[in-house]
Design an enzyme around this catalytic site. Structure first.
Site: not given
Ligand SMILES: *[C@@H]1O[C@H](CO)[C@@H](O)[C@H](O)[C@H]1NC(C)=O
Ligand SMILES: *[C@@H]1O[C@H](CO)[C@@H](O)[C@H](O)[C@H]1NC(C)=O
Ligand SMILES: *[C@@H]1O[C@H](CO)[C@@H](O)[C@H](O)[C@H]1NC(C)=O
Ligand SMILES: *[C@@H]1O[C@H](CO)[C@@H](O)[C@H](O)[C@H]1NC(C)=O
Ligand SMILES: *[C@@H]1O[C@H](CO)[C@@H](O)[C@H](O)[C@H]1NC(C)=O
Ligand SMILES: *[C@@H]1O[C@H](CO)[C@@H](O)[C@H](O)[C@H]1NC(C)=O
Ligand SMILES: [Zn+2]
Length: 939
Positions: A323-326, A359-360, A363, A382
């Site tokens: 979905g996404a990457m921090e 969320h990202e 992080h 997480e």
């Protein structure tokens, strides 16, 4: 990363995005999450490039171990990469690079191990690297180098020893493939104005940085990165460089998995949200932009630590596996997780954006500034982000009741898998997690959702100010470094010790160990006749044997918040298997409700008398019971019944009060549990009676929304009311409430008559499309398919893609399944979720199951063993299984493909077998009472 399909990955970048020159924009970030494909493994292991030594099974050499030795520690890297966005003479897209790393020798050694995967390294004087000493130190000569394919190391043996305390420089030159495998440094293609565009992007988490350049690829091996990207400038000959170079860095000290960079012609708005030009022109980035600043502000305050970087970029990518990457400073998203188009996106899409962004961004501190030392503690990273994402989202959208929704999206999802014997403890031992596929398997519901639920419980019993204080001291202590979970416990304990008035029965460490070192959770049973409170490990299959031993005997220290007939009482702790708590003994006209506001990670059961009193409270005035508890009563009752702890008819009775319920969270909880029933019974005679009952229950809700939305011409203003409206419409249509199907069909028809003008409200589109396509034939399907191909907004495309799976026509479903193997039709990132949609359709399920079995090998090769998509795929296609025949097919599938393997789906397959077994047993004793109950209630 984000969760499940929407696992948000964390991007870490030390401040590097740059809008470069004319045609090409370069963005560099610091984190990448890559999934390696095994496709080229054989090619790369040919002796022509690097000799490969097969691993003897008995060998115990350092290069056979997946973990790096502690002899060397990297300080900084100088990396230059040059992606070619056109094919070379061999028809391949490649990148070339040079990289140097300065490392300090910590312990005397004559061996250098550095990760490198699928890179062709240049040979200098017979070796694949050059080594020099720094500050006047002489480096020993290289004896030999080779590539250890299993553990993905470049192994360098030296003639003499490296000296402790001295610094060395290791230099390599290499070529890699810029493949379309969504892992490492990879390419993505999309169409814009009829023109094919190619961009180069990265995804390094968990083990793909080594595919972009040789590196010490472990999260604890933090270093500073100087990254230079060379990019073409509108040249037609990729080999002829007419572009420029962009120099980034130095980054902060960071982990390799958080590096990211992008070469594209994307454009951006302000605090910098990057996306395809067309999407930005259409203002699809505005919503993300609006919320980013408040969320960053919130976390600065919450962590009491300023944003660690000097820039913040977020980018929407057309091809992205999670979905996404921090990535640090350059967060990457799927388009649906970042882009919002008010004309076509539903408010659910908007909510997804605010939670994933939150969320990202969480992080950027927790995960990136302080990183867990090894992947066994991934849950902390997480779970934490999954918990605080609701706090950040709540700050950005204060009217949305975001915090309440955690019980649906974390607690209840975690319960579902954590009540199986195939579950596992949150925290695994460091030595249990080694290979890339073991690491990949950690990105699961337990790490994300149970992690979130358990941390929320901790924050609630410590109180939020104490939790936040301990947290911020922890972040200050470990900034730019790495830690293990007990470090966090230590800082929280200090905060407790400094706060007068907080009393815990045990230390944070002792309490939390029971929640993180043993799998599962308790069901707490309260007998209000005696005040006896007891706990038991909750398992969906009552006779299941738990193989995994627990040093705590499956007992927990349980904080219980509760109320008595509407009055909040003092929290108490259950510290043994069973104890008398006098205040819980109540008279015949009072009731007890435990796990108030669902702050704890456990289920609750009561004596029958108390259940009856709760049920009558629900029916007479449900609002006395907090909304999240209404949802939890439903969810607990259904699951207790599935586990044969209470009678199923008692669980079914918790749905009777829904006639009066207008809130989203209880309806959603009910729907999920009823949906499970639907899938269990939709091929049996129970189905008709169940339909009739639900039709009766949902009718008032459908009419209510018809009234407040002026006969379905508007949508309600409340955020969660909009969700409830969708439930009303979809449940009414699926149970055949008069007027519903006619309504959806007429809306769809109008759209078909005039495609450029879609008047269906975005919120209702998924439901309307699905119902219309299910009721229709090839004409409706083909229209939907055309609209899908034309969709320029990702969220709209998803709605159509899932609705196309609703058709009841087998040949259309089979053709659609075939499309998932053709990336021109269904993007690779969407193939497995499309199969999942088809499997959730009663007609599609057996077709999808046959399809998966026939093509397992293909999908496995396509995505590689490290990919985490398999668990979702297996879960989706086996969801409906409940007969002995299906169980035997499952076991057969497991046997037939033992050789190919199941990668990250291994656990999911085990879970599917366990769930199916449990369902078969349960149905034996419960089908008849269920049928009788629905018959009597629908009469
Ligand atoms: C690495 O790059 C930095 C920044 O460009 C430079 O100062 C340094 O000298 C380089 N190190 C080596 C060993 O080349
Ligand atoms: C690496 O070397 C192998 C074997 O010579 C070759 O097949 C492959 O195409 C090379 N890869 C790249 C990216 O040049
Ligand atoms: C973004 O904020 C502006 C200013 O408050 C507002 O006018 C606009 O509607 C918002 N855009 C979205 C998509 O929420
Ligand atoms: C925030 O941090 C500062 C300095 O590090 C400290 O003085 C202050 O007390 C902290 N605030 C809270 C609420 O903990
Ligand atoms: C559950 O209750 C129903 C009706 O009250 C009864 O017929 C049935 O036997 C009970 N089932 C079990 C397993 O006790
Ligand atoms: C509501 O709309 C439907 C279809 O658009 C129409 O048939 C019906 O008469 C309307 N009902 C009322 C009360 O206006
Ligand atoms: Zn995450």
């Amino acid at each position: 990363m984000g969760k499940g399909y929407y696992i948000s990955k964390h991007l870490a970048t030390a401040a590097m995005v740059l809008a470069a020159i004319a045609l090409v924009t370069i963005i560099a970030l610091s984190v990448v999450y890559n999934r390696e494909k095994s496709k080229n493994a054989a090619k790369f292991s040919k002796a022509t490039t690097l000799p490969v030594f097969p691993t003897p099974k008995t060998s115990n050499e350092p290069w056979d171990k997946y973990r790096l030795p502690d002899t060397l520690s990297p300080q900084y890297y100088n990396v230059t990469l040059w992606p070619r966005l056109v094919k070379n003479a061999n028809g391949m897209y490649i990148f070339t690079g040079i990289s140097g790393v300065m490392f300090t020798c910590e312990k005397k050694t004559d061996l250098i191990l550095i990760h490198s995967n699928k890179l062709n390294l240049t040979v200098f004087k017979g070796h694949h690297a050059k080594l020099t000493g720094l500050s006047g130190v002489t480096a020993p000569a290289i004896k030999t180098t080779w590539f250890q394919s299993e553990t993905q190391y470049l192994v360098i043996q030296l003639e003499g020893k490296l000296k402790p305390g001295k610094d060395y420089w290791l230099y390599t030159e290499f070529t890699g493939e810029l493949a379309d495998d969504l892992e490492g440094f990879y390419r993505s293609e999309y169409m814009e104005n009829g023109e094919k565009k190619i961009i180069a992007i990265t995804q390094m988490q968990a083990t793909y940085a080594r595919k972009a350049f040789p590196c010490f690829d472990e999260p604890g091996m933090k270093a500073v990165f100087h990254i230079t990207l060379i990019h073409d400038r509108g040249t037609t000959n990729g080999m002829l460089w007419t572009g420029g170079q962009t120099i980034f860095g130095p980054t902060k000290r960071m982990s390799t998995y958080l590096i990211a960079f992008v070469v594209s012609d994307f454009t951006y708005i302000d605090v910098r949200i990057w996306a395809r030009k067309k999407a930005i022109e259409d203002r699809q980035g505005d919503y993300a932009l609006n919320i980013t600043q408040p969320i960053l502000e919130f976390f600065e305050k919450y962590y009491n630590t300023s944003y660690p970087l000097s820039k913040s970029d977020q980018i929407a990518l057309p091809d992205f596996n999670s979905g996404a990457m921090e990535n640090w400073g350059l967060v990457a998203y799927r388009e649906t997780a970042l882009l919002y188009d008010p004309r076509t996106s539903a408010n659910g899409n908007k909510q997804r954006i605010v939670t994933v962004v939150s969320h990202e961004l969480a992080h950027m501190w927790f995960g990136n500034l302080v990183t867990v030392k090894w992947w066994n503690d991934l849950w902390l990273n997480e779970g934490f982000a999954s918990y605080v994402e609701y706090l950040g989202a709540d700050y950005a959208e204060p009217t949305w009741n975001m915090k309440d929704q955690t019980i649906l999206y974390d607690l209840q999802s975690a319960f579902a898998v954590d009540s199986l014997t195939s579950s596992h403890p949150l925290s695994r031992k460091e030595e249990e997690v080694n290979t890339p596929s073991e690491i990949s398997e950690m990105f699961n519901t337990i790490s994300y959702s149970k992690g979130a639920a358990v941390l929320k419980m901790l924050s609630e019993f410590l109180t939020e100010p104490v939790f936040a204080k301990g947290l911020s001291n922890y972040l200050k202590q470990f900034a730019f470094g790495s830690s293990v979970h007990s470090d966090l416990w230590e800082y929280l304990q200090k905060a407790v010790d400094q706060t007068p008035g907080i009393k815990l029965p045990y230390s944070v460490h002792e309490i939390m160990n029971r929640w993180i070192l043993q799998m599962g959770f308790p069901v707490v049973t309260i007998d209000t006749r005696t005040g006896n409170v007891s706990q038991k490990h909750f398992l969906l299959e009552p006779e299941a044997v738990v193989d995994r031993k627990s040093e705590f005997n499956y007992e927990w220290f349980v904080p219980i918040k509760w109320m008595k007939k509407g009055q909040v009482q003092d929290q108490l702790w259950l510290l043994q298997k069973s104890a008398i708590h006098k205040p819980m003994k109540v008279s015949k006209n009072e009731w007890v409700l435990a796990n108030l506001h669902v702050s704890g990670y456990f289920r609750v059961n009561y004596d029958l008398g108390n259940w009856e009193r709760l049920l009558s409270q629900l029916e007479s005035n449900h609002q006395v019971i907090p909304v999240v508890n209404r949802a939890q009563i439903l969810d607990d009752a259904f699951n207790l019944a599935r586990a044969s702890i209470i009678n199923i008819t008692l669980a079914l009775r918790t749905t009777k009060y829904l006639l009066h319920e207008r809130e989203y969270i209880p309806w959603e909880a009910a729907l999920r549990n009823l949906n499970y029933f639907f899938q269990l019974f939709d091929r049996s005679e129970v189905y008709g009676a169940m339909q009739a009952y639900l039709k009766k229950q949902v009718k008032p809700l459908f009419e209510y929304f018809g009234t407040i939305s002026s006969n379905w011409t508007t949508v309600p203003s409340g955020h969660t009311d909009q969700f409830t409206q969708i439930i009303a419409l979809s449940l009414a249509c699926s149970t055949g409430v008069e007027g519903c199907r006619e309504l959806t069909r007429s809306w769809f028809k109008k759209w078909m008559q005039n495609p450029p003008n879609n008047a269906i409200h975005p919120n209702l589109r998924s439901t309307v499309y699905c119902n219309a396509i299910a009721a229709g034939g090839a004409e409706e399907w083909n229209f939907g398919w055309q609209m899908f191909q034309k969709a320029t907004v990702a969220a709209e495309a998803v709605k159509l893609r899932s609705a196309l799976a609703c058709t009841k026509v087998p040949w259309l479903l089979n053709r659609y399944l075939e499309y998932t193997m053709n990336p021109e039709k269904i993007r690779k990132q969407d193939a497995t979720s499309t199969i999942g949609y088809i499997a959730s359709n009663i007609i599609g399920q057996p077709l999808a199951w046959d399809f998966i079995r026939a093509n397992w090998d293909y999908f496995f090769k396509l995505y590689g063993t490290g990919s985490f998509i398999f668990s979702g795929l297996i879960r989706d296609v086996t969801y409906r299984f409940c007969t002995p025949f299906e169980l035997s097919q499952l076991k057969r599938f497991q046997k037939d493909n033992a050789e190919t393997g199941f990668g990250s789906g291994t656990q999911a397959l085990q879970q599917a077998i366990e769930k199916t077994t449990a369902k078969i047993k349960w149905l034996e004793g419960n089908k008849e009472p269920v049928l009788q109950w629905f018959l009597s209630e629908s009469a």
